[in-house]
Design a protein around this motif. Structure first.
Motif, PDB file in Angstrom:
ATOM      1  N   UNK A 165      24.935   5.962  65.150  1.00  0.00           N
ATOM      2  CA  UNK A 165      25.464   5.130  66.233  1.00  0.00           C
ATOM      3  C   UNK A 165      26.504   4.138  65.714  1.00  0.00           C
ATOM      4  N   UNK A 166      27.196   3.522  66.651  1.00  0.00           N
ATOM      5  CA  UNK A 166      28.262   2.586  66.283  1.00  0.00           C
ATOM      6  C   UNK A 166      27.771   1.142  66.172  1.00  0.00           C
ATOM      7  N   UNK A 215      20.325  -2.748  59.459  1.00  0.00           N
ATOM      8  CA  UNK A 215      20.952  -1.454  59.717  1.00  0.00           C
ATOM      9  C   UNK A 215      21.271  -0.714  58.421  1.00  0.00           C
ATOM     10  N   UNK A 216      21.082   0.584  58.415  1.00  0.00           N
ATOM     11  CA  UNK A 216      21.545   1.412  57.301  1.00  0.00           C
ATOM     12  C   UNK A 216      22.929   1.924  57.649  1.00  0.00           C
ATOM     13  N   UNK A 217      23.936   1.558  56.857  1.00  0.00           N
ATOM     14  CA  UNK A 217      25.273   2.065  57.154  1.00  0.00           C
ATOM     15  C   UNK A 217      25.439   3.514  56.703  1.00  0.00           C
ATOM     16  N   UNK A 218      26.231   4.257  57.440  1.00  0.00           N
ATOM     17  CA  UNK A 218      26.639   5.596  57.003  1.00  0.00           C
ATOM     18  C   UNK A 218      28.135   5.710  57.282  1.00  0.00           C
ATOM     19  N   UNK A 226      29.580   3.477  60.718  1.00  0.00           N
ATOM     20  CA  UNK A 226      28.508   3.907  61.627  1.00  0.00           C
ATOM     21  C   UNK A 226      27.169   3.509  61.010  1.00  0.00           C
ATOM     22  N   UNK A 227      26.114   3.647  61.781  1.00  0.00           N
ATOM     23  CA  UNK A 227      24.785   3.233  61.328  1.00  0.00           C
ATOM     24  C   UNK A 227      23.723   4.244  61.771  1.00  0.00           C
TER      25      UNK A 227
END
Ligand code: ATP
Ligand code: AMO
Length: 433
Positions: free
Chosen positions: A162-163, A172-175, A182-183
């Motif tokens: 998700x954004x 939040x885990x960032x990706x 994104x997260x």
């Protein structure tokens, strides 16, 4: 394996082919026993050295524990055998030999620490009492799904990449998503709300959530399974009714359908709660906690409840209970405030004496108030436009809640650690298996 029969079905006079794991091998000299374990139970296989084919006996005696074996033979009555029957083998095949050095003893004779168990989950879940936890977990999910369907709720699946976050920015885990920030999603919150405004009206989801919780506690996971519910045209009181209904249904289903599993876990008096869960306001909760005298410092309006505070109240109440009417400032932007007191929210928590199980509430469905709520919480509403704009096109009043499946399993079965309720838990130290 078409000719396979289950150990639990073996009756004297049957010709059977059982397949499973070598649970135990006992060599008593002239006679030896192999205990074969499959999903249905265990059965004894007898080897009489002087009376049976040498090669067959040798194969039997050479089997290492936990090897996968297939045994064909006749079932005979034998009162001295653990299940009153045994197999006199005609053929024994070792399908997959196990290394004699096992990292963990599935027979349970040697205790293993939780990390060793989690590193070797395949072997760990060979223990019937561990299997029982996951059978019960599956039964809880079945019962909850049935309950939701019975009240006209549609199962949905929402994105996990998700954004934006929803439950506070730090967890939040960032990706990276094709070069864009994104997260991993912390909660289906915004998506389930968007769906109550659709023709579906009443929805639920069973799915993973991801939270970069820094702390390492026995009740937090970094990846958990959340059961989310959201419905149009209900208020927070009705949402609590549904919440209570699902939990009662889950407990009843376990009581009715999981007696064997409960016995394996040492329960002989498991009883589903029958009464309605008491509903205390936050203010009443504070008063009762302060009155216990268990805390070093008295709680004041606006304080979140510490673990000690939750414990003090939980000990006093002794069962599940709701806390309603929380201060607005400690509830998220999507929770509605009372119209006559904007310091007071229509958010609620469902508590088990050991911990919080559920958060939920009446949602803010009025566009202007929603955007104002974002600003008050220091969030930029423009980042959430995909969500807020739908509130301009006819969003009904709605309410909902979510609970963590692992916390339900943990509290229901009185497990010490939430990790015992997940096959492959994710925590700060654990990324594999
Ligand atoms: P939620 O599911 O909303 O997170 P929760 O019960 O996990 O509910 P949190 O708000 O996450 O509550 O965390 C609050 C509780 O978690 C505190 O009461 C505290 O006991 C515990 N906690 C938070 N941080 C730590 C920590 N670093 N070490 C031990 N416990 C902690
Ligand atoms: P909340 O953040 O309180 O609410 O989460 C709801 C419930 O999910 C479980 N839970 C967890 N279980 C294990 N490990 C975790 N790290 C973890 N985090 C949460 C708890 C908790 O009570 N969007 C709202 C729900 C709603 O209002 O509908 C939410 O996410 O049992």
């Amino acid at each position: 394996m078409q000719d396979r029969t289950y150990t639990a079905d073996a009756e004297p006079g049957d010709a059977v082919t059982v397949a499973g794991w070598a649970h135990e091998i006992r060599d008593l000299g002239g006679i030896a026993f192999l205990i074969v374990r499959d999903q249905s139970g265990k059965i004894q296989v007898k080897f009489e050295k002087d009376e049976m084919d040498d090669e067959l006996v040798e194969t039997g005696l050479d089997i290492s524990r936990e090897s996968v074996v297939k045994v064909t033979g006749d079932v005979e009555e034998e009162p001295r055998a653990p299940t009153d029957v045994e197999i006199v083998p005609e053929d024994v095949e070792v399908i997959a030999p196990a290394d004699p050095e096992l990292p963990l003893d599935p027979s349970g004779k040697v205790d293993a620490e939780l990390p060793t168990r989690l590193d070797n989950r395949t072997l760990d879940v060979r223990k019937p009492e561990i299997q029982a936890i996951f059978e019960i977990r599956a039964e809880i999910l079945r019962a909850v799904r049935d309950y939701f369907r019975s009240i006209g709720s549609t199962e949905i699946n929402t994105p996990k990449i998700v954004a934006t976050g929803t439950e506070g920015g730090t967890e939040l885990f960032p990706v990276t998503y094709f070069g864009q920030e994104a997260f991993m999603n912390q909660s289906p919150q915004l998506f389930k709300q968007l769906m109550v405004g659709s023709g579906l009206e009443r929805v639920f989801e069973v799915g993973p959530i991801f939270r970069a919780e820094e702390h390492n506690t026995p009740r937090h996971l970094n990846e958990a399974t959340m059961i989310d519910f959201e419905s149009a045209f209900i208020d927070h009181e009705e949402a609590m009714d549904v919440c209570e209904g699902t939990l009662h249904a889950a407990y009843q289903a376990v009581e009715e359908n999981c007696q064997e599993e409960l016995e394996l876990l040492g329960y002989d008096d498991f009883a589903a709660p029958e009464e309605d869960f008491p509903r205390l306001t936050y203010e009443e909760a504070l008063e009762r906690i302060n009155a216990t005298g268990e805390l070093d410092e008295q709680l004041v309006w606006g304080d979140d409840l510490s673990t000690e505070a939750e414990k003090a109240l939980g000990d006093e109440i002794g069962g599940h209970y709701f806390i309603t009417d929380w201060p607005s400032e400690i509830k998220p932007f999507y929770i509605q405030d009372y119209d006559d007191d904007e310091e007071l929210s229509k958010g609620f928590d469902l508590m088990h004496p050991r911990m919080e199980l559920v958060s939920g509430g009446q949602r803010e469905h009025r566009y202007e108030n929603l955007v104002e709520g974002f600003e008050q919480q220091g969030l930029d509403p423009s980042q959430f436009e995909y969500y807020t704009k739908m509130f301009k096109y006819g969003m009904p009043p709605h309410a909902g809640w979510a609970y963590g499946v692992e916390r339900v399993v943990m509290t229901m079965l009185d497990l010490d650690n939430i990790r015992e309720a997940v096959l492959f838990p994710r925590d700060r130290q654990r990324l594999s298996p």
